[in-house]
Design a protein around this motif. Structure first.
Motif, short mmCIF file in Angstrom:
data_model
loop_
_atom_site.label_atom_id
_atom_site.label_comp_id
_atom_site.label_asym_id
_atom_site.label_seq_id
_atom_site.Cartn_x
_atom_site.Cartn_y
_atom_site.Cartn_z
N PRO A 97 71.02 0.23 64.66
CA PRO A 97 72.23 -0.36 65.38
C PRO A 97 73.56 -0.48 64.43
O PRO A 97 73.35 -0.74 63.42
CB PRO A 97 71.68 -1.80 65.86
CG PRO A 97 70.60 -2.13 64.98
CD PRO A 97 70.19 -0.68 64.45
N ILE A 98 74.55 -0.44 65.03
CA ILE A 98 75.99 -0.52 64.48
C ILE A 98 76.51 -1.88 64.79
O ILE A 98 76.79 -1.94 65.85
CB ILE A 98 76.73 0.72 64.78
CG1 ILE A 98 76.27 2.06 64.27
CG2 ILE A 98 78.12 0.63 63.93
CD1 ILE A 98 76.99 3.31 64.54
N GLY A 99 76.73 -2.48 63.98
CA GLY A 99 77.00 -3.95 64.07
C GLY A 99 78.75 -4.44 63.75
O GLY A 99 79.14 -5.12 64.36
N GLN A 100 79.15 -3.24 62.93
CA GLN A 100 80.61 -3.47 62.87
C GLN A 100 81.17 -1.96 62.64
O GLN A 100 80.56 -1.18 61.99
CB GLN A 100 80.96 -4.10 61.57
CG GLN A 100 82.24 -4.81 61.60
CD GLN A 100 82.47 -5.49 60.15
OE1 GLN A 100 83.13 -5.11 59.53
NE2 GLN A 100 81.89 -6.63 60.15
N LEU A 101 82.47 -1.64 63.02
CA LEU A 101 83.00 -0.42 63.07
C LEU A 101 84.45 -0.68 62.39
O LEU A 101 85.17 -1.46 63.16
CB LEU A 101 83.27 0.16 64.47
CG LEU A 101 82.19 1.20 65.13
CD1 LEU A 101 82.80 1.68 66.24
CD2 LEU A 101 82.05 2.33 63.96
N TYR A 102 84.87 0.19 61.58
CA TYR A 102 86.09 -0.08 60.83
C TYR A 102 86.78 1.25 60.90
O TYR A 102 86.34 2.31 60.71
CB TYR A 102 85.74 -0.57 59.29
CG TYR A 102 87.02 -0.51 58.46
CD1 TYR A 102 87.95 -1.57 58.35
CD2 TYR A 102 87.25 0.50 57.67
CE1 TYR A 102 88.95 -1.45 57.65
CE2 TYR A 102 88.45 0.72 56.73
CZ TYR A 102 89.21 -0.36 56.84
OH TYR A 102 90.33 -0.27 55.83
N TYR A 103 88.11 1.39 61.13
CA TYR A 103 89.06 2.33 61.22
C TYR A 103 90.30 1.88 60.72
O TYR A 103 90.99 0.92 61.30
CB TYR A 103 88.90 2.95 62.60
CG TYR A 103 89.88 4.12 62.66
CD1 TYR A 103 89.72 5.33 61.80
CD2 TYR A 103 90.74 4.34 63.52
CE1 TYR A 103 90.41 6.48 61.74
CE2 TYR A 103 91.53 5.50 63.65
CZ TYR A 103 91.38 6.72 62.67
OH TYR A 103 92.17 7.81 62.73
N GLN A 104 90.86 2.48 59.69
CA GLN A 104 92.23 2.39 59.15
C GLN A 104 92.10 0.64 59.09
O GLN A 104 91.35 0.17 58.19
CB GLN A 104 93.39 2.73 60.01
CG GLN A 104 93.20 4.41 59.68
CD GLN A 104 94.37 5.32 60.64
OE1 GLN A 104 94.47 4.99 61.96
NE2 GLN A 104 94.71 6.30 60.07
N ASP A 105 93.14 -0.03 59.60
CA ASP A 105 93.13 -1.45 59.30
C ASP A 105 92.27 -2.51 60.17
O ASP A 105 92.54 -3.64 60.28
CB ASP A 105 94.48 -1.76 59.09
CG ASP A 105 94.88 -1.18 57.82
OD1 ASP A 105 94.24 -1.25 56.79
OD2 ASP A 105 96.20 -0.95 57.36
N THR A 106 91.46 -1.45 61.29
CA THR A 106 91.11 -2.32 62.24
C THR A 106 89.80 -2.73 62.17
O THR A 106 89.04 -1.36 61.85
CB THR A 106 91.63 -2.14 63.66
OG1 THR A 106 92.78 -1.79 63.64
CG2 THR A 106 91.17 -2.72 64.87
N SER A 107 88.92 -3.51 62.46
CA SER A 107 87.35 -3.54 62.33
C SER A 107 87.02 -4.41 63.63
O SER A 107 87.52 -5.38 64.37
CB SER A 107 87.21 -4.42 61.26
OG SER A 107 86.00 -4.85 61.27
#
Ligand code: PLP
Ligand code: COI
Length: 360
Positions: free
Chosen positions: A310-320
């Motif tokens: 399972p993926i609990g957190q996704l981060y991209y550039q400055d947003t999570s």
């Protein structure tokens, strides 16, 4: 066609791990390994199982200079009925041959390759761990071995199989992992080697992986190599999302994503359960819009080593975004329970995925 395998057993067997909760992934190896050589004109020869140990290699060998290497990963399990089983091994063999074709390495006879895996697993059956969540990870690999520096399709190659008793791939186990979407480096491009399981793909991914780890993320989620806009896959697993009740996963037709066997199996299970499954392009913008609106219900990765993660957190550039409250979602849990249930022989294998090797 079976290869004629000679077996030389070790005279100094190693102690097997006693604490199976500390197996980790890929650090302990069994007593033996399989090796076989190839020469153009002669074909595959000298199939042998020998004691596990270092491999001698010519310093000009193609693999050392030009990265001519492909590999596979599959698992053998100690099932509830006492048998030792592999999961869909023919899928791995066929993918290995597709990788070989892409890298101009020699292909293997499918039945012969299955016999090699059976023979190795049966010989090493006492190394298949007993505890829940553990298995014997089988790593077949092939490398080009021409002893000169010209850049050509290889004429000499070696095929090897090593085995390692393993637990969970991620230290998180079944707890959700934190994934960073990579905005700079790319893993694969259309027409490249993304669909093949070759060492070079992984070498090219290490820099972004290191950067993500330093920021506290477990792995990188790759975007497509052309527009850097569409979701492809994670470092060691394919990825699936549950958006508004539907399952969405990147389509494989770009040729830059590894066609995972766990992915294929999970999609079959999800369809069995009546989920609507969409294999299509999904942009990072669409994904983050779904996360912002709450439509993104769950995300998880699938892979032999990672199982269902399972993926609990996704981060991209400055947003999570935190997904599913940072907890394992219902669908990911159900997939994990059913897939491992079939692999460990606790649930009926209605698809015929388990390949029984021997009694344990
Ligand atoms: N994608 C990558 C890059 C991988 O390394 C793996 C692992 O093998 C996967 C996807 C999942 O493939 P499979 O389910 O066949 O193990
Ligand atoms: C597997 O899941 O078998 C893999 O090959 C992933 C890996 C690179 C550890």
């Amino acid at each position: 066609m079976k290869y004629d395998i000679s077996i030389t057993k070790t005279t100094t067997p190693k102690e097997k791990p006693t604490d199976e909760s500390k197996l980790g992934f890929g650090t302990i190896f069994t007593d033996h390994m399989f090796m076989m050589d190839y020469s153009a004109g002669k074909g595959w020869y000298n199939a042998r199982i020998i004691p596990f140990g270092p491999i001698a290699i010519h310093p000009a060998s193609t693999v050392l200079h030009y990265g001519a290497e492909i590999f596979e990963g599959l698992k053998a399990y100690r099932a509830a009925d006492g048998t030792i089983r592999m999961f869909r091994p023919m899928e791995n063999i066929q993918r290995l041959n597709r990788s070989a074709e892409r890298l101009c390495l020699p292909e293997l006879d499918e039945e012969g390759a299955l016999d090699i895996l059976n023979t190795m697993v049966e010989l090493e059956k006492d190394w298949v761990p007993h505890s829940e969540g553990t298995s014997l990870y089988i790593r077949p690999f092939m490398y080009g071995n021409d002893p000169h520096l010209g850049v050509h399709a290889v004429k000499e190659a070696t095929f090897v199989v090593i085995c390692s008793p393993v637990g969970a791939y991620y230290p998180e186990g079944l707890n959700p992992v934190k994934i960073a979407i990579e905005a700079h480096d790319v893993r694969a491009v259309r027409g490249g080697t993304g669909y093949a399981k070759c060492g070079g793909n992984y070498a090219a991914s290490l820099r972004a992986g290191e950067k993500a780890e330093k920021k506290g993320y477990t792995q990188v989620l790759w975007l497509d190599g052309v527009e850097q806009k569409y979701i492809e896959e994670v470092g060691a697993m394919n990825v699936m999302f549950k958006i508004g009740g539907k399952i969405v996963t990147p389509a494989l037709d770009s040729g830059s994503i590894l066609p995972g066997i766990t992915r294929k199996s999970c999609l079959e299970l999800l369809q069995d359960w009546g989920f609507e499954v969409e294999e299509r392009k999904i942009s990072v913008d669409e994904l983050f819009a779904a996360a912002a609106s709450g439509a993104l219900e769950e995300a998880w990765g699938t892979g032999t080593a990672a199982v269902v993660s399972p993926i609990g957190q996704l981060y991209y550039q400055d947003t999570s975004y935190t997904l599913c409250g940072g907890k394992i979602g219902q669908t990911a849990q159900k997939l994990y329970d059913n897939l491992t249930g079939i692999q460990w022989g606790k649930l009926a294998d209605t698809h015929g995925w388990s390949h029984i090797v021997c009694n344990g």
